[in-house]
Design an enzyme around this catalytic site. Structure first.
Site, PDB file in Angstrom:
ATOM      1  N   HIS A 106       0.976  -1.175  -0.144  1.00  0.00           N
ATOM      2  CA  HIS A 106       0.021   0.091  -0.070  1.00  0.00           C
ATOM      3  C   HIS A 106       0.830   1.312   0.132  1.00  0.00           C
ATOM      4  O   HIS A 106       2.144   1.194   0.204  1.00  0.00           O
ATOM      5  CB  HIS A 106      -0.685   0.067   1.208  1.00  0.00           C
ATOM      6  CG  HIS A 106      -1.868  -1.118   1.233  1.00  0.00           C
ATOM      7  ND1 HIS A 106      -1.576  -2.225   1.798  1.00  0.00           N
ATOM      8  CD2 HIS A 106      -3.058  -1.063   0.846  1.00  0.00           C
ATOM      9  CE1 HIS A 106      -2.694  -2.942   1.623  1.00  0.00           C
ATOM     10  NE2 HIS A 106      -3.717  -2.386   1.207  1.00  0.00           N
ATOM     11  N   CYS A 138      -4.148   0.756  13.770  1.00  0.00           N
ATOM     12  CA  CYS A 138      -5.016   1.727  14.637  1.00  0.00           C
ATOM     13  C   CYS A 138      -5.488   2.745  13.680  1.00  0.00           C
ATOM     14  O   CYS A 138      -5.014   3.180  12.670  1.00  0.00           O
ATOM     15  CB  CYS A 138      -4.066   2.316  15.663  1.00  0.00           C
ATOM     16  SG  CYS A 138      -2.703   3.313  15.104  1.00  0.00           S
TER      17      CYS A 138
END
EC number: 3.-.-.-
Length: 285
Positions: free
Chosen positions: A171, A276
């Site tokens: 990514h 997170c």
């Protein structure tokens, strides 16, 4: 109006999701990833939560592990958050799309405005989206397509949104991140350097750049949990991870470095920013 980029990293809460046993039982092997030590992965995840809560002083919201969602801990892929708006993504992998449900509810409960993608032709993983404080870059990758990037632009109309080709299986945020409001950090691979060069061409804002030996070290989080004027933090891979990049990270002198290890979780495809979601429920100036 404030200084451009000063909104980068403002946060009061962090959202994480527990590590299920299913993470070590077939999901990784099916993807060609190495075997994972579940207990170690759970310890790493616990330490991450502790640093977010105790070291950074964030309000920690922890979703319980779900055995039906082996990659559920990688919840950074499920939403793109800026200000009081959360865009719920449509992950590339159909098996991962149910992960968004618990995240959506948690973000609603925290008072964020929820935007749905609503286009079956769009794919978007949240860790393909890099916010610099001034603009968004969206990586066009195996995981995220043009339609997904267009929906990011439609959702966050106050900011320029540019697309960056990702030429590896990573990514975008597995190749580069923000070391500060004006500093892009990037790995040394050809894919990472291509991405940074593309960003430099597309932007109207000058960013300094810092190259790190390891791509994974550039997957960091610049965070400002305190009030304006207090030193910001850089949550980064450390604690024994990626030793070759630690000296270069010391050049980021305007931040307090907070190292965290996720070498075991990495075996399941996790980067630091995937573990997170950070957000602010405080009023934005």
């Amino acid at each position: 109006m404030g200084t451009p980029g000063e909104g980068l990293g403002r946060c009061s809460h962090a959202l994480i999701r527990g590590v299920p046993e299913s993470l070590a039982s077939g999901e990784g092997a099916a993807a060609g990833l190495p075997a994972l030590d579940l207990a170690k992965a759970q310890r790493e995840h616990g330490v991450l939560g502790g640093k977010l809560r105790q070291r950074l002083g964030l309000q920690l919201v922890e979703l319980p592990p779900e055995e039906s969602l082996p990659l559920g801990p990688l919840l950074g892929d499920t939403a793109v958050i800026q200000g009081d708006t959360a865009l719920i993504t449509r992950p590339w992998s159909p098996a991962r799309r149910p992960e968004v449900d618990g995240v959506r509810k948690a973000l609603q409960d925290l008072g964020l405005r929820i935007v749905e993608m609503g286009d079956e032709n769009a794919t978007l993983d949240g860790t393909d989206v890099l916010f610099t404080g001034r603009e968004f870059f969206v990586g066009l990758s195996k995981w995220t397509n043009h339609r997904g990037a267009e929906i990011v632009a439609d959702t966050f109309r106050d900011f320029a949104v540019s697309t960056v080709p990702v030429t590896s299986t990573s990514h975008l945020r597995g190749l580069c991140g923000m070391g500060g409001p004006r500093t892009v950090v990037a790995g040394s691979s050809e894919a990472a350097q291509k991405a940074v060069r593309a960003m430099a061409v597309l932007t109207d804002h000058p960013y300094a750049s810092l190259t790190l030996p390891d791509d994974a070290a550039a997957d960091c989080l610049f965070l400002r949990p305190g009030q304006p004027g207090l030193p910001p933090f850089l949550l980064h891979r450390g604690g024994g991870d990626l030793p070759n990049s630690q000296e270069a990270l010391q050049k980021l002198s305007d931040v307090t470095l907070v190292p965290v290890s996720c070498s075991e979780l990495e075996k399941a495809g996790a980067g630091l920013s995937s573990l997170c979601l950070v957000l602010s429920t405080r009023p934005h100036n």
